[in-house]
Write a protein that holds these residues in place. Structure first.
Motif, mmCIF file in Angstrom:
data_model
loop_
_atom_site.group_PDB
_atom_site.id
_atom_site.type_symbol
_atom_site.label_atom_id
_atom_site.label_comp_id
_atom_site.label_asym_id
_atom_site.label_seq_id
_atom_site.Cartn_x
_atom_site.Cartn_y
_atom_site.Cartn_z
ATOM 1 N N VAL A 119 46.238 33.744 44.957
ATOM 2 C CA VAL A 119 46.358 34.123 46.375
ATOM 3 C C VAL A 119 46.235 32.925 47.321
ATOM 4 C CG1 VAL A 119 45.435 36.430 45.865
ATOM 5 C CG2 VAL A 119 43.919 34.709 46.891
ATOM 6 N N LYS A 123 41.416 45.965 37.967
ATOM 7 C CA LYS A 123 41.548 44.929 38.996
ATOM 8 C C LYS A 123 41.144 45.507 40.343
ATOM 9 C CE LYS A 123 45.653 44.675 37.193
ATOM 10 N NZ LYS A 123 47.120 44.551 37.261
ATOM 11 N N ARG A 124 40.284 44.759 41.059
ATOM 12 C CA ARG A 124 39.760 45.263 42.325
ATOM 13 C C ARG A 124 40.120 44.366 43.509
ATOM 14 N NH1 ARG A 124 35.766 49.054 40.887
ATOM 15 N NH2 ARG A 124 34.775 48.749 38.874
ATOM 16 N N ASN A 159 51.427 48.718 37.212
ATOM 17 C CA ASN A 159 52.135 47.926 38.206
ATOM 18 C C ASN A 159 53.190 48.739 38.955
ATOM 19 O OD1 ASN A 159 52.859 45.652 39.578
ATOM 20 N ND2 ASN A 159 53.996 44.695 37.900
ATOM 21 N N ASN A 195 39.844 36.496 36.510
ATOM 22 C CA ASN A 195 39.377 36.616 37.892
ATOM 23 C C ASN A 195 39.712 35.341 38.677
ATOM 24 O OD1 ASN A 195 37.697 38.012 39.932
ATOM 25 N ND2 ASN A 195 36.237 36.339 39.555
ATOM 26 N N ALA A 224 36.689 42.288 39.491
ATOM 27 C CA ALA A 224 37.278 43.091 38.421
ATOM 28 C C ALA A 224 36.194 43.569 37.465
ATOM 29 C CB ALA A 224 38.314 42.256 37.661
HETATM 30 P P1 ATP Z 1 49.599 42.557 42.951
HETATM 31 O O1 ATP Z 1 49.385 42.551 44.425
HETATM 32 O O2 ATP Z 1 50.045 41.238 42.414
HETATM 33 O O3 ATP Z 1 50.319 43.756 42.395
HETATM 34 P P2 ATP Z 1 47.266 43.783 41.749
HETATM 35 O O4 ATP Z 1 47.029 44.878 42.748
HETATM 36 O O5 ATP Z 1 47.749 44.125 40.393
HETATM 37 O O6 ATP Z 1 48.130 42.628 42.394
HETATM 38 P P3 ATP Z 1 44.768 42.613 42.567
HETATM 39 O O7 ATP Z 1 43.662 43.559 42.284
HETATM 40 O O8 ATP Z 1 45.250 42.480 43.947
HETATM 41 O O9 ATP Z 1 45.939 42.955 41.547
HETATM 42 O O10 ATP Z 1 44.357 41.151 42.082
HETATM 43 C C1 ATP Z 1 44.074 40.874 40.740
HETATM 44 C C2 ATP Z 1 42.770 40.123 40.604
HETATM 45 O O11 ATP Z 1 42.866 38.855 41.259
HETATM 46 C C3 ATP Z 1 41.556 40.816 41.228
HETATM 47 O O12 ATP Z 1 41.007 41.786 40.358
HETATM 48 C C4 ATP Z 1 40.631 39.610 41.460
HETATM 49 O O13 ATP Z 1 40.031 39.232 40.240
HETATM 50 C C5 ATP Z 1 41.634 38.523 41.878
HETATM 51 N N1 ATP Z 1 41.850 38.537 43.342
HETATM 52 C C6 ATP Z 1 42.889 39.085 44.020
HETATM 53 N N2 ATP Z 1 42.760 38.916 45.348
HETATM 54 C C7 ATP Z 1 41.601 38.229 45.540
HETATM 55 C C8 ATP Z 1 40.906 37.722 46.693
HETATM 56 N N3 ATP Z 1 41.364 37.898 47.945
HETATM 57 N N4 ATP Z 1 39.743 37.061 46.481
HETATM 58 C C9 ATP Z 1 39.242 36.863 45.248
HETATM 59 N N5 ATP Z 1 39.853 37.313 44.123
HETATM 60 C C10 ATP Z 1 41.015 37.982 44.258
#
Ligand code: ATP
Length: 314
Positions: A290, A227-228, A168, A283, A233
């Motif tokens: 969001v 996380k993607r 993070n 997921n 993910a």
């Molecule tokens: P943050 O922005 O809170 O630091 P992060 O970068 O740690 O987040 P993300 O990968 O952005 O984490 O989001 C975590 C998970 O949430 C993703 O792996 C996915 O499962 C889900 N997710 C996030 N954004 C979306 C989206 N626009 N649509 C669908 N699923 C999403």
């Protein structure tokens, strides 16, 4: 069931309701919203049904109360949150959205109550009750917090407990002296590593994702959850790889997605659910987050996530 602990800053966010290039005098704002990455994480873990506690410190003010009330209502053990008796306020952040959807902040946390977090008797009692600790990289850049987290890791690991780690990291804090070695030490004790995007390359020389995963598993990290963002993910362990496809959502406010994902995954994992199930709920929790304005407003119960998945499976 295992009880999880996280440690870190609890704050409120006050959010501009219009997009623009800077704050304008007397523009409309909404809030205060309960916030802080560890608070969002622990709230989501509790809402999905896990036993979850947080150690933090807030001011004796309404912003502190906003957080205490929300976390308690959602089932988080808040006995480790101290209320400052030295006049220090709860941290706050003013947030505005730029035209491209990214966020800009005015932080008021440099002298917040959490900066004076100490190992109180109550906090010690919480650590003793916990069998899992979730560590966030951001918290390690603050000297006082970092010290306490390391002490808690020694205790919880010494009690036979487990550790999850979400780096993070905002790139600008990576230059904090000693941070990289501190992160490396945490990684060596990690049972579940939860990087996001390129964070998978933080601790490896590997050039591609498969290489990075192989390297991390070879170094003894049993589970990696990548996380993607809008692409879903993946989970990796010695037994193989599990992917989860993203749910179709309209992204309204990306804040907190990663923390909700992590809280749901670690919560389900600690309750003993299989990887596929933990990953599916995580997921869904990230996707659900969001769709809501406000950092912690997107946390959800298991029943809410069941409904959310049913409505949106592609
Ligand atoms: P943050 O922005 O809170 O630091 P992060 O970068 O740690 O987040 P993300 O990968 O952005 O984490 O989001 C975590 C998970 O949430 C993703 O792996 C996915 O499962 C889900 N997710 C996030 N954004 C979306 C989206 N626009 N649509 C669908 N699923 C999403």
């Amino acid at each position: 069931d295992k009880r999880l602990l996280t440690i870190g800053e609890v704050l409120v966010e006050i959010v501009a309701t219009t997009k623009g290039d800077g704050f304008r005098a007397a523009q409309p704002l909404i809030g205060p919203f309960p916030s802080g990455a560890p608070a969002i994480f622990v709230d989501q873990a509790a809402r999905i049904g896990a036993e979850a506690a947080i150690i933090s410190r807030v001011g004796a003010d309404d912003f502190g109360k906003v957080n205490l009330d929300r976390l308690a209502a959602d089932g988080v053990d808040i006995s480790g949150i101290a209320v400052a008796d030295d006049g220090a306020p709860t941290g706050s952040a003013f947030v505005r959205y730029r035209g491209d959807g990214s966020r800009a902040f005015v932080f008021n946390i440099a002298h917040s109550a959490c900066g004076q977090l100490e190992l109180t008797r109550e906090a010690e009692a919480v650590i003793e009750r916990c069998s899992h600790i979730h560590v966030m990289g951001t918290a390690l850049s603050a000297p006082g917090l970092s010290h306490l987290i390391k002490a808690a890791i020694v205790r919880i690991k010494g009690q036979g407990g487990t550790l999850s780690f979400d780096p993070n990291l905002r790139p600008e804090i990576l230059d904090t002296p000693g941070l990289r070695s501190a992160l490396g030490e945490i990684l060596a004790q990690t049972d579940v590593f939860l990087p996001s995007g390129d964070e998978i390359f933080l601790f490896t020389e590997a050039q591609d994702e498969a290489g990075a995963v192989k390297d991390l598993l070879a170094r003894g990290i049993p589970e990696i959850v990548l996380k993607r963002g809008a692409k879903g993910a993946s989970h990796f362990c010695a037994a193989g790889r599990t992917d989860v496809a993203p749910l179709a959502v309209e992204e309204i406010d990306p804040t907190g997605a990663g923390d909700c994902f992590g809280g749901a995954f670690v919560g389900m994992w600690l309750m003993g659910h299989p990887v596929e199930e933990a990953l599916a709920y995580a997921n869904a929790a990230g996707a659900h987050a969001v769709t809501r304005v406000g950092p912690m407003e997107g946390t959800a119960t298991r029943a809410e996530l069941d409904q959310f998945m049913k409505d949106r499976t592609r």
